[in-house]
Write a protein that holds these residues in place. Structure first.
Motif, PDB file in Angstrom:
ATOM      1  N   LEU A  17     -11.042  -3.704   3.146  1.00 16.48           N
ATOM      2  CA  LEU A  17     -10.304  -3.474   1.911  1.00 16.48           C
ATOM      3  C   LEU A  17     -11.255  -3.085   0.785  1.00 16.48           C
ATOM      4  CD1 LEU A  17      -9.213  -4.890  -0.966  1.00 16.48           C
ATOM      5  CD2 LEU A  17      -7.703  -3.406   0.328  1.00 16.48           C
ATOM      6  N   GLY A  18     -12.424  -3.756   0.704  1.00 15.30           N
ATOM      7  CA  GLY A  18     -13.387  -3.437  -0.346  1.00 15.30           C
ATOM      8  C   GLY A  18     -13.886  -2.012  -0.249  1.00 15.30           C
ATOM      9  N   THR A  19     -14.227  -1.573   0.965  1.00 17.03           N
ATOM     10  CA  THR A  19     -14.695  -0.196   1.152  1.00 17.03           C
ATOM     11  C   THR A  19     -13.605   0.807   0.792  1.00 17.03           C
ATOM     12  OG1 THR A  19     -16.338  -0.731   2.843  1.00 17.03           O
ATOM     13  CG2 THR A  19     -15.426   1.482   2.902  1.00 17.03           C
ATOM     14  N   ALA A  20     -12.377   0.556   1.252  1.00 11.30           N
ATOM     15  CA  ALA A  20     -11.270   1.469   0.945  1.00 11.30           C
ATOM     16  C   ALA A  20     -10.978   1.485  -0.546  1.00 11.30           C
ATOM     17  CB  ALA A  20     -10.030   1.044   1.722  1.00 11.30           C
ATOM     18  N   PHE A  21     -11.025   0.317  -1.193  1.00 13.98           N
ATOM     19  CA  PHE A  21     -10.751   0.238  -2.631  1.00 13.98           C
ATOM     20  C   PHE A  21     -11.819   1.015  -3.412  1.00 13.98           C
ATOM     21  CE2 PHE A  21     -10.113  -1.486  -6.821  1.00 13.98           C
ATOM     22  CZ  PHE A  21      -8.779  -1.844  -6.865  1.00 13.98           C
ATOM     23  N   GLY A  22     -13.089   0.855  -2.994  1.00 14.23           N
ATOM     24  CA  GLY A  22     -14.148   1.608  -3.652  1.00 14.23           C
ATOM     25  C   GLY A  22     -13.963   3.102  -3.496  1.00 14.23           C
ATOM     26  N   ALA A  78      -2.413  -2.200   2.716  1.00 11.30           N
ATOM     27  CA  ALA A  78      -3.270  -3.265   3.217  1.00 11.30           C
ATOM     28  C   ALA A  78      -2.467  -4.537   3.474  1.00 11.30           C
ATOM     29  CB  ALA A  78      -4.400  -3.540   2.227  1.00 11.30           C
ATOM     30  N   LEU A  79      -1.543  -4.855   2.576  1.00 11.52           N
ATOM     31  CA  LEU A  79      -0.692  -6.034   2.766  1.00 11.52           C
ATOM     32  C   LEU A  79       0.134  -5.897   4.033  1.00 11.52           C
ATOM     33  CD1 LEU A  79       0.465  -6.700  -0.897  1.00 11.52           C
ATOM     34  CD2 LEU A  79      -0.883  -8.252   0.520  1.00 11.52           C
ATOM     35  N   ARG A  80       0.666  -4.704   4.296  1.00  9.97           N
ATOM     36  CA  ARG A  80       1.429  -4.513   5.529  1.00  9.97           C
ATOM     37  C   ARG A  80       0.525  -4.682   6.746  1.00  9.97           C
ATOM     38  NH1 ARG A  80       4.144   0.320   2.648  1.00  9.97           N
ATOM     39  NH2 ARG A  80       6.018  -0.634   1.754  1.00  9.97           N
ATOM     40  N   GLY A  81      -0.740  -4.263   6.623  1.00  9.75           N
ATOM     41  CA  GLY A  81      -1.673  -4.466   7.722  1.00  9.75           C
ATOM     42  C   GLY A  81      -1.910  -5.933   8.025  1.00  9.75           C
ATOM     43  N   LEU A 120       0.787  -6.653  -9.199  1.00  9.32           N
ATOM     44  CA  LEU A 120       0.496  -6.871  -7.777  1.00  9.32           C
ATOM     45  C   LEU A 120      -0.880  -7.510  -7.599  1.00  9.32           C
ATOM     46  CD1 LEU A 120       1.123  -6.561  -4.791  1.00  9.32           C
ATOM     47  CD2 LEU A 120       0.351  -4.184  -4.927  1.00  9.32           C
ATOM     48  N   LEU A 121      -1.871  -7.023  -8.348  1.00 11.67           N
ATOM     49  CA  LEU A 121      -3.220  -7.572  -8.247  1.00 11.67           C
ATOM     50  C   LEU A 121      -3.230  -9.049  -8.674  1.00 11.67           C
ATOM     51  CD1 LEU A 121      -6.009  -6.451  -7.430  1.00 11.67           C
ATOM     52  CD2 LEU A 121      -6.475  -6.088  -9.864  1.00 11.67           C
ATOM     53  N   ALA A 122      -2.532  -9.351  -9.770  1.00  9.27           N
ATOM     54  CA  ALA A 122      -2.456 -10.737 -10.234  1.00  9.27           C
ATOM     55  C   ALA A 122      -1.783 -11.626  -9.189  1.00  9.27           C
ATOM     56  CB  ALA A 122      -1.699 -10.798 -11.561  1.00  9.27           C
ATOM     57  N   TYR A 123      -0.746 -11.118  -8.553  1.00  4.78           N
ATOM     58  CA  TYR A 123      -0.028 -11.888  -7.530  1.00  4.78           C
ATOM     59  C   TYR A 123      -0.930 -12.165  -6.324  1.00  4.78           C
ATOM     60  CZ  TYR A 123       3.596 -13.051  -4.088  1.00  4.78           C
ATOM     61  OH  TYR A 123       4.354 -13.673  -3.122  1.00  4.78           O
ATOM     62  N   ILE A 124      -1.699 -11.160  -5.914  1.00  5.09           N
ATOM     63  CA  ILE A 124      -2.600 -11.314  -4.761  1.00  5.09           C
ATOM     64  C   ILE A 124      -3.593 -12.448  -5.021  1.00  5.09           C
ATOM     65  CG2 ILE A 124      -4.527 -10.196  -3.543  1.00  5.09           C
ATOM     66  CD1 ILE A 124      -2.888  -7.555  -3.798  1.00  5.09           C
ATOM     67  N   TYR A 125      -4.122 -12.501  -6.242  1.00 10.08           N
ATOM     68  CA  TYR A 125      -5.082 -13.562  -6.559  1.00 10.08           C
ATOM     69  C   TYR A 125      -4.383 -14.899  -6.784  1.00 10.08           C
ATOM     70  CZ  TYR A 125      -9.145 -10.571  -6.683  1.00 10.08           C
ATOM     71  OH  TYR A 125     -10.174  -9.729  -6.299  1.00 10.08           O
ATOM     72  N   ALA A 126      -3.210 -14.880  -7.403  1.00  6.10           N
ATOM     73  CA  ALA A 126      -2.498 -16.140  -7.642  1.00  6.10           C
ATOM     74  C   ALA A 126      -2.107 -16.815  -6.330  1.00  6.10           C
ATOM     75  CB  ALA A 126      -1.257 -15.878  -8.494  1.00  6.10           C
ATOM     76  N   LEU A 173      -4.087 -14.340  -1.346  1.00  7.60           N
ATOM     77  CA  LEU A 173      -3.767 -13.599  -0.131  1.00  7.60           C
ATOM     78  C   LEU A 173      -5.048 -13.099   0.549  1.00  7.60           C
ATOM     79  CD1 LEU A 173      -0.600 -11.608  -1.256  1.00  7.60           C
ATOM     80  CD2 LEU A 173      -0.778 -13.899  -0.275  1.00  7.60           C
ATOM     81  N   PRO A 174      -4.979 -12.783   1.836  1.00  6.75           N
ATOM     82  CA  PRO A 174      -6.189 -12.434   2.587  1.00  6.75           C
ATOM     83  C   PRO A 174      -6.978 -11.258   2.040  1.00  6.75           C
ATOM     84  CG  PRO A 174      -4.391 -12.891   4.094  1.00  6.75           C
ATOM     85  CD  PRO A 174      -3.801 -12.892   2.720  1.00  6.75           C
ATOM     86  N   ILE A 175      -6.346 -10.336   1.298  1.00  5.48           N
ATOM     87  CA  ILE A 175      -7.078  -9.152   0.849  1.00  5.48           C
ATOM     88  C   ILE A 175      -7.755  -9.346  -0.501  1.00  5.48           C
ATOM     89  CG2 ILE A 175      -5.618  -7.574   2.169  1.00  5.48           C
ATOM     90  CD1 ILE A 175      -4.217  -6.839  -0.449  1.00  5.48           C
TER      91      ILE A 175
END
Length: 476
Positions: free
Chosen positions: A95-100, A157-160, A215-221, A224-226
């Motif tokens: 995820l980090g590589t793809a995000f970059g 990524a979440l679907r993955g 969405l980003l805030a929710y992932i951290y709250a 989640l795995p990503i």
């Protein structure tokens, strides 16, 4: 596993596949409705010139999305296989590589898009009266693309990881906000000035930004795995080996969208030769086909995610069963929808064609001949989703290109002088049949089962801090 992620490597296949596919289908419907409603706002408030301007801009947007879509799909496959191994560190590294990569593409899109927008519109031969509207709209849309790109990456990524419900929630947030802001920013309201067509693009910019941030805030709250924290933030610097895999696997998948786009433009050229009524009828049929394709695409996305996780977990005994379940589900959903549309086609076509009886007759014939080919399209989608889950991306591209150009476009062109417009409509089932036969042959006899998307770190000399661990990692 806590949170909305599903373990796609265990439990009943059919029920899990359906539960995963339905939210994906809902996301597709929301996206299409969002675009349709915004087109209504623009057409009603600003007229045909403004609508034509957005049409020109949307062609460019589609090509940009096609360019990054393949990279997102490649990352999703890697994430799915890592999730199947329960290797959370590999999930986050990918995820980090793809995000970059997406961040770099996004910055370049804004800078280059703003500068070359006039040249692109001139290249498309945009009419002079439409050009200034298209330029204003397109430049704001370019600014809106980064948040849109990154949101798409996070949802894929979440679907993955087995979560199709969270993307639906935040797709709904963005769609509702976009639809609500369009009339306000186009016409103005209270202290808000009327921005015209740029107001529609600004609504998309705001909706994309809010949806991405939420969405980003929710992932951290929800942890989640990503999500990336602390030392994991170094993964945002693209890893060369992972980046190479994402690009090599992603380019053919992006090219599939380009092939479809070029084929569609060629088909429109053939249809236009048969007069305005035929063009209008084909346009109305295409409106229906947009929704007819959605079940197959949703099932295909679900099959790809499930197959990738099971391949990563070494559960090859489940892969063929997942594919069979996907084929049956496509037959039920797409076949049922086509049956309803066949019974009600004239009533539905009236929404697009009004009282034009001649165009309605043509559109009904188009649906009768070509509409049922989408069941075959769904079969190809499911089989392709399975082989793609193990990194086989070139063969599906070659099969798609062969079915669309030598077969579909070739038959339509060759038979047009004798069959008339029927040659175009019959070319759809012919192309779909060739695609299905070739895809079945590759699924049964191809080498896709022997592929590995990403060899182990030791073989490719990946850095130690990005090495897949092949063991369970804590999510928190």
């Amino acid at each position: 596993m806590a949170g909305p992620q599903r373990n796609l490597t265990e439990g009943p296949i059919g029920r899990t596949l359906m539960a995963f596919a339905l939210p994906t289908l809902g996301s597709s419907i929301l996206q299409s409705l969002n675009g349709s409603i915004n087109a209504v706002w623009i057409g009603q408030f600003l007229g045909q010139r403004a609508l034509a301007a957005t049409t020109n801009a949307n062609i460019i947007m589609f090509l940009l999305v096609a360019a990054v879509f393949g990279f997102g799909m490649a990352a999703t496959i890697l994430i799915g296989q890592a999730m199947g191994r329960r290797d959370i560190d590999a999930v986050r590294c990918t995820l980090g590589t793809a995000f970059g990569l997406f961040a770099i593409i996004s910055v370049l899109t804004v800078i280059l898009g703003w500068l070359v927008a006039p040249a692109i519109l001139h290249l498309l031969a945009t009419p002079a009266e439409v050009y200034p509207l298209a330029l204003g709209y397109l430049r704001v849309i370019f600014v809106a693309m980064p948040a849109g790109f990154l949101t798409v990456l996070l949802t894929m990524a979440l679907r993955g990881t087995g979560d199709s419900l969270t993307p639906l929630k935040f797709m709904a947030v963005g769609a509702v906000l976009d639809v609500a802001l369009n009339p306000v920013l186009i016409r103005g309201f209270g202290p808000i000035p009327a921005l015209g067509i740029e107001g529609s693009a600004t609504a998309t910019l705001i909706a994309n930004t809010v949806s991405f941030a939420a969405l980003l805030a929710y992932i951290y709250a929800k942890d989640l795995p990503i999500r990336l924290r602390g030392a994991e933030l170094r993964y945002l610097v693209p890893d060369p080996a992972l980046l190479r895999t994402i690009v090599v696997k992603g380019v053919p998948m992006g090219l599939q969208m380009l092939v479809v786009s070029v084929s569609a433009m060629a088909m429109i050229g053939l249809v236009n030769r048969h007069g305005t009524a035929t063009t209008a009828a084909y346009g109305a049929a295409n409106q229906l086909w947009t929704y007819v394709q959605m079940p197959a695409m949703a099932v295909g996305a679900a099959v790809s995610a499930m197959a990738a996780q099971n391949i990563g977990a070494g559960r090859w005994d489940r892969v063929d069963r997942i594919t069979r379940a996907g084929l049956l589900m496509n037959l039920a959903l797409t076949g049922g929808l086509l049956a309803v549309l066949t019974l009600l086609d004239r009533h539905v076509l009236w929404l697009f064609l009004g009282q034009d009886a001649a165009a309605i007759d043509i559109a009904a014939r188009v649906n009768l001949i070509a509409g049922w080919s989408f069941i075959l399209f769904g079969v190809s989608m499911v089989l392709t989703a399975t082989v793609r889950a193990n990194g086989a991306v070139v063969a599906p591209l070659v099969i798609l290109a062969a079915a669309l150009f030598p077969v579909r476009i070739g038959l339509a062109t060759l038979l047009d002088p004798t069959w008339g417009s029927d040659a175009i409509w019959w070319s759809f089932p012919a192309g779909s049949m060739v695609s299905v036969l070739l895809t079945i042959g590759y699924y049964r006899a191809g080498t896709w089962r022997k592929l590995r998307v990403l060899p182990t770190a030791r073989e490719e000399h990946l850095p130690a801090d990005c090495e897949p661990t092949a063991k369970a990692m804590p999510i928190g």
